[in-house]
Design a protein around this motif. Sequence first.
Motif, PDB file in Angstrom:
ATOM      1  N   GLY A 127      37.249  34.774  45.764  1.00 22.72           N
ATOM      2  CA  GLY A 127      35.797  34.848  45.884  1.00 22.72           C
ATOM      3  C   GLY A 127      35.215  33.923  46.937  1.00 22.72           C
ATOM      4  O   GLY A 127      34.195  33.278  46.684  1.00 22.72           O
ATOM      5  N   THR A 128      35.844  33.870  48.079  1.00 18.54           N
ATOM      6  CA  THR A 128      35.354  32.996  49.142  1.00 18.54           C
ATOM      7  C   THR A 128      35.559  33.692  50.482  1.00 18.54           C
ATOM      8  O   THR A 128      35.795  34.896  50.527  1.00 18.54           O
ATOM      9  CB  THR A 128      36.059  31.620  49.075  1.00 18.54           C
ATOM     10  OG1 THR A 128      35.403  30.727  49.966  1.00 18.54           O
ATOM     11  CG2 THR A 128      37.531  31.699  49.395  1.00 18.54           C
ATOM     12  N   ASN A 129      35.475  32.945  51.559  1.00 14.43           N
ATOM     13  CA  ASN A 129      35.680  33.535  52.881  1.00 14.43           C
ATOM     14  C   ASN A 129      37.001  33.044  53.476  1.00 14.43           C
ATOM     15  O   ASN A 129      37.661  32.165  52.937  1.00 14.43           O
ATOM     16  CB  ASN A 129      34.497  33.231  53.803  1.00 14.43           C
ATOM     17  CG  ASN A 129      34.254  31.755  53.962  1.00 14.43           C
ATOM     18  OD1 ASN A 129      35.184  30.983  54.210  1.00 14.43           O
ATOM     19  ND2 ASN A 129      33.011  31.338  53.828  1.00 14.43           N
ATOM     20  N   LYS A 130      37.361  33.632  54.611  1.00 11.34           N
ATOM     21  CA  LYS A 130      38.638  33.302  55.237  1.00 11.34           C
ATOM     22  C   LYS A 130      38.699  31.850  55.680  1.00 11.34           C
ATOM     23  O   LYS A 130      39.753  31.213  55.578  1.00 11.34           O
ATOM     24  CB  LYS A 130      38.918  34.244  56.403  1.00 11.34           C
ATOM     25  CG  LYS A 130      39.154  35.681  55.955  1.00 11.34           C
ATOM     26  CD  LYS A 130      39.710  36.562  57.054  1.00 11.34           C
ATOM     27  CE  LYS A 130      38.690  36.975  58.057  1.00 11.34           C
ATOM     28  NZ  LYS A 130      39.203  37.975  59.026  1.00 11.34           N
ATOM     29  N   GLN A 149      45.165  40.624  57.183  1.00 14.51           N
ATOM     30  CA  GLN A 149      44.957  41.373  55.940  1.00 14.51           C
ATOM     31  C   GLN A 149      45.241  40.488  54.725  1.00 14.51           C
ATOM     32  O   GLN A 149      44.498  40.513  53.742  1.00 14.51           O
ATOM     33  CB  GLN A 149      45.838  42.616  55.898  1.00 14.51           C
ATOM     34  CG  GLN A 149      45.637  43.450  54.658  1.00 14.51           C
ATOM     35  CD  GLN A 149      46.492  44.707  54.654  1.00 14.51           C
ATOM     36  OE1 GLN A 149      47.123  45.053  55.640  1.00 14.51           O
ATOM     37  NE2 GLN A 149      46.525  45.389  53.525  1.00 14.51           N
ATOM     38  N   ASP A 193      42.329  38.187  54.311  1.00 16.34           N
ATOM     39  CA  ASP A 193      41.209  38.920  53.703  1.00 16.34           C
ATOM     40  C   ASP A 193      41.413  39.091  52.202  1.00 16.34           C
ATOM     41  O   ASP A 193      40.497  38.862  51.407  1.00 16.34           O
ATOM     42  CB  ASP A 193      41.067  40.308  54.329  1.00 16.34           C
ATOM     43  CG  ASP A 193      40.286  40.302  55.624  1.00 16.34           C
ATOM     44  OD1 ASP A 193      39.400  39.446  55.794  1.00 16.34           O
ATOM     45  OD2 ASP A 193      40.562  41.179  56.473  1.00 16.34           O
ATOM     46  N   GLU A 194      42.627  39.485  51.814  1.00 18.76           N
ATOM     47  CA  GLU A 194      42.920  39.707  50.394  1.00 18.76           C
ATOM     48  C   GLU A 194      42.806  38.420  49.592  1.00 18.76           C
ATOM     49  O   GLU A 194      42.268  38.417  48.482  1.00 18.76           O
ATOM     50  CB  GLU A 194      44.308  40.323  50.227  1.00 18.76           C
ATOM     51  CG  GLU A 194      44.393  41.750  50.741  1.00 18.76           C
ATOM     52  CD  GLU A 194      45.812  42.284  50.824  1.00 18.76           C
ATOM     53  OE1 GLU A 194      46.765  41.566  50.449  1.00 18.76           O
ATOM     54  OE2 GLU A 194      45.972  43.434  51.287  1.00 18.76           O
ATOM     55  N   ALA A 206      40.955  35.821  50.315  1.00 14.75           N
ATOM     56  CA  ALA A 206      39.528  35.473  50.240  1.00 14.75           C
ATOM     57  C   ALA A 206      38.846  36.280  49.145  1.00 14.75           C
ATOM     58  O   ALA A 206      38.046  35.732  48.364  1.00 14.75           O
ATOM     59  CB  ALA A 206      38.866  35.700  51.592  1.00 14.75           C
ATOM     60  N   LYS A 207      39.136  37.559  49.070  1.00 15.46           N
ATOM     61  CA  LYS A 207      38.531  38.403  48.036  1.00 15.46           C
ATOM     62  C   LYS A 207      38.981  37.973  46.642  1.00 15.46           C
ATOM     63  O   LYS A 207      38.181  37.910  45.715  1.00 15.46           O
ATOM     64  CB  LYS A 207      38.886  39.871  48.269  1.00 15.46           C
ATOM     65  CG  LYS A 207      38.144  40.474  49.436  1.00 15.46           C
ATOM     66  CD  LYS A 207      38.574  41.910  49.686  1.00 15.46           C
ATOM     67  CE  LYS A 207      37.940  42.419  50.975  1.00 15.46           C
ATOM     68  NZ  LYS A 207      38.469  43.734  51.361  1.00 15.46           N
ATOM     69  N   LYS A 208      40.271  37.671  46.503  1.00 13.88           N
ATOM     70  CA  LYS A 208      40.808  37.295  45.188  1.00 13.88           C
ATOM     71  C   LYS A 208      40.199  36.019  44.650  1.00 13.88           C
ATOM     72  O   LYS A 208      40.022  35.876  43.435  1.00 13.88           O
ATOM     73  CB  LYS A 208      42.329  37.151  45.250  1.00 13.88           C
ATOM     74  CG  LYS A 208      43.058  38.468  45.285  1.00 13.88           C
ATOM     75  CD  LYS A 208      44.566  38.267  45.290  1.00 13.88           C
ATOM     76  CE  LYS A 208      45.274  39.606  45.322  1.00 13.88           C
ATOM     77  NZ  LYS A 208      46.737  39.464  45.264  1.00 13.88           N
TER      78      LYS A 208
END
Length: 72
Positions: free
Chosen positions: A30-33, A20, A23-24, A26-28
Motif C-alpha cells: 500500500g505504498t509507492n515505488k 513489475q 509495482d507489485e 508497492a501495491k501489496k
Amino acid sequence: MTNTQKMVRLNLDLSPELNQILDELAKKIGTNKSDVLRQAITLMQIMVIAKEETKKLGVPEANQLIVNEIIL
C-alpha cells in the motif's frame, strides 16, 4: 524525515521485469515505488550491519524454525 531535509533525486534504470516486481510490492504494502526502495535500502543496511557483527539474518516460521537464511 522532516520537511527541512532536502531530498536527492535519482534516476534508475530497471528491466521491465524488475519494474513489475517493484509495482507489485508497492501495491501489496500500500505504498509507492520510492517507499519500497527506501525500505529495501533500510533492510539492506540491517543485513550489512548484522554481517559486520558476525550475525545472521533469517526468516523464521511461526514455530521459530529458520526456514530461510539471508546470506550477504
